[in-house]
Structures are given as C-alpha cells and as structure tokens.
Write a protein that holds these residues in place. Sequence first.
Motif, mmCIF file in Angstrom:
data_model
loop_
_atom_site.group_PDB
_atom_site.id
_atom_site.type_symbol
_atom_site.label_atom_id
_atom_site.label_comp_id
_atom_site.label_asym_id
_atom_site.label_seq_id
_atom_site.Cartn_x
_atom_site.Cartn_y
_atom_site.Cartn_z
ATOM 1 N N VAL A 108 12.565 10.105 25.563
ATOM 2 C CA VAL A 108 13.495 9.589 24.561
ATOM 3 C C VAL A 108 14.070 10.779 23.804
ATOM 4 O O VAL A 108 13.483 11.867 23.777
ATOM 5 N N ASN A 109 15.223 10.574 23.181
ATOM 6 C CA ASN A 109 15.879 11.638 22.436
ATOM 7 C C ASN A 109 15.713 11.492 20.927
ATOM 8 O O ASN A 109 15.958 12.446 20.180
ATOM 9 N N ALA A 110 15.297 10.303 20.492
ATOM 10 C CA ALA A 110 15.080 10.048 19.073
ATOM 11 C C ALA A 110 14.089 8.900 18.931
ATOM 12 O O ALA A 110 13.886 8.120 19.876
ATOM 13 N N ILE A 111 13.462 8.810 17.772
ATOM 14 C CA ILE A 111 12.514 7.724 17.490
ATOM 15 C C ILE A 111 12.813 7.135 16.126
ATOM 16 O O ILE A 111 13.493 7.758 15.293
ATOM 17 N N LEU A 112 12.309 5.962 15.889
ATOM 18 C CA LEU A 112 12.349 5.334 14.572
ATOM 19 C C LEU A 112 10.959 5.456 13.973
ATOM 20 O O LEU A 112 9.995 4.937 14.534
ATOM 21 N N HIS A 160 0.818 -1.210 0.000
ATOM 22 C CA HIS A 160 0.000 0.000 0.000
ATOM 23 C C HIS A 160 0.856 1.266 0.000
ATOM 24 O O HIS A 160 0.354 2.332 -0.325
ATOM 25 N N HIS A 161 2.128 1.174 0.360
ATOM 26 C CA HIS A 161 3.054 2.274 0.095
ATOM 27 C C HIS A 161 4.479 1.826 0.384
ATOM 28 O O HIS A 161 4.717 0.737 0.893
ATOM 29 N N ASN A 162 5.432 2.659 -0.002
ATOM 30 C CA ASN A 162 6.837 2.369 0.235
ATOM 31 C C ASN A 162 7.276 3.113 1.496
ATOM 32 O O ASN A 162 7.308 4.338 1.528
ATOM 33 N N GLU A 163 7.582 2.361 2.529
ATOM 34 C CA GLU A 163 7.894 2.946 3.828
ATOM 35 C C GLU A 163 9.370 3.323 3.916
ATOM 36 O O GLU A 163 10.246 2.535 3.578
ATOM 37 N N SER A 164 9.637 4.535 4.371
ATOM 38 C CA SER A 164 11.006 4.996 4.611
ATOM 39 C C SER A 164 11.159 5.251 6.101
ATOM 40 O O SER A 164 10.663 6.246 6.625
ATOM 41 N N MET A 165 11.836 4.345 6.784
ATOM 42 C CA MET A 165 11.979 4.433 8.230
ATOM 43 C C MET A 165 13.275 5.168 8.574
ATOM 44 O O MET A 165 14.366 4.759 8.168
ATOM 45 N N TRP A 166 13.122 6.265 9.315
ATOM 46 C CA TRP A 166 14.256 7.120 9.660
ATOM 47 C C TRP A 166 14.469 7.178 11.166
ATOM 48 O O TRP A 166 13.533 6.982 11.945
ATOM 49 N N LEU A 167 15.706 7.486 11.537
ATOM 50 C CA LEU A 167 16.004 7.912 12.890
ATOM 51 C C LEU A 167 15.676 9.397 12.944
ATOM 52 O O LEU A 167 16.225 10.197 12.178
ATOM 53 N N ILE A 168 14.739 9.788 13.812
ATOM 54 C CA ILE A 168 14.235 11.158 13.853
ATOM 55 C C ILE A 168 14.492 11.769 15.231
ATOM 56 O O ILE A 168 14.254 11.127 16.258
#
Length: 265
Positions: free
Chosen positions: A179-183, A104-112
């Motif tokens: 937390v300081n960052a998320i995925l 259903h879509h192309n997921e781009s998982m980032w450290l944010i």
Amino acid sequence: MGSLMFKRLMFCIALCPCFTEACVLRMAAETNFPPYQVLKDQNWQGQTVELAQMLATEVGCELHIVNIPWLRALAQIKSGGLDLVSHLSYSEARKKDFAFIGPHHNESMWLIGNPATLPKVTELKDLTETVDLGRIAELIGAYYGEEFSRLKQNAFFARQLVSISSIQDKLALLEAGRVNAILEDDSVLQYWQSNGYKNANKYQPLVLVYQSPVYFGFSKTTLSRPMLVKLQNAWLKLFEQGDITKVAQRYQVKTAELLPPSSKL
C-alpha cells in the motif's frame, strides 16, 4: 439433615467469599497496537491496557486479555464471546450492541504516507477528483467519520482503498510497498518514530480524516445494566481522582486534557 442445620449451612454459604462467582472481563487486544496495546515478553502493556486494568480492579473484576484481530473482536462482542473492546467510536448503529464507557482518548485519524513519493493531497475530497494514491489501507469495521463514508461512494476514491483485518499489518504493508498510504491515529505514527521502527521517520500525516473521542465498548449481551452503570460510575470516580489523566500523560501528553467523561449506556 435437620431443618436447623440446613439453615445454618445456607447461612454460612451466603457469607463465605469462596462461593462468590468470580467476575472476569474479557478484553480484545491486537498483538501490536502501540502505544495502546503492546505484547512484550508475554505481558500486555500500553495505555488502554492499563486503563482497562484500573477500571476492572475498581469494580472488583479480573481483566483477561484475548489476542484477536479487530473485526473478529467486534463479532465476538455481539455474540457474547468477549466483554469489551477499546478504541470504539460512538455511532447510533453501534449502541444496540455496545455501552460506551470513557472516552479513553481523543483519536485523530490521518491519511499517512511518504510525502516524497506521493502526489500532494490538500484535503480528503482531492482523492475523489484529481489525486490517485494507488492503494490506501483501511481497517475493516473501523469508523472514519461521515465525510469518509460519503466519499467512499465515489468510484475514483473507492478503487484506491484496500481493506485489511489487522491493525498491526499497516506498517508492514507500507514497508513492503503493498500500500502507499494508511489510515491511522497520528499517536501510533509518533510511537513508531520515537521507538525507532524501521523507516518510520519517512512517513508523515498528510490529511486529517476524522477526529473524535473513542471509548471502551462493553457488551450489552454479556453484561447487565447494573454492571454497566457500575462501570460508568467507576470511570467517573477514577477520572475525578486524576488517575485516568495520569495514565494518559505517561503515553501522550497532548491528549490528556481531552478526556471528560461522557459515557453512553
């Protein structure tokens, strides 16, 4: 009752639609996972909600959405309590329990995170050697790719990870400083920013962790092979008609062209 009358009764029952068993597909959804699943004024909205509704209608079913956290949803799929979940990355380990319809879509998982308050991260492996971000939220049961799985074996990296059970908690955890960052998928961050979520503009994608197509995962426990094939064919039909692309374009134009059907039953 005479045999002739009995035969006529059974013939009428066979023809009458009121005796047909209803088809209901039970889909798991988080309360707030924009732009894909949003509960607003007791109505579900969002990209995957709209696509799932379209697919259910195409196969003659009613879609029933169950508000449930991601990890519990995966367990319910396996036990037969639910019929489908969205945003499922394909893996060999999952194909025993799930049929993958889509993507259903192309997921781009980032450290944010907030680059103004964090040490610079050039690549993911920096987190196994020199860069300590303190606390990074990862979703229990989510798949972040082979490199991430391998790097988790590194003690320096593993101690930075904080496991959470709900998608909707991520921004709140950042805001609270827990937390300081998320995925997270960068399209979720874009939604937060474009819709004025508190302090969302200070967070930015830091490092690309994993990119892959994500699917609707249908239960092999509750759905028969013929139904799964029917769903696969319905998705292909909707894609060829342009219906799926139209929905994607309303939510995120940049990924609309990355949706060629590649279902895996």
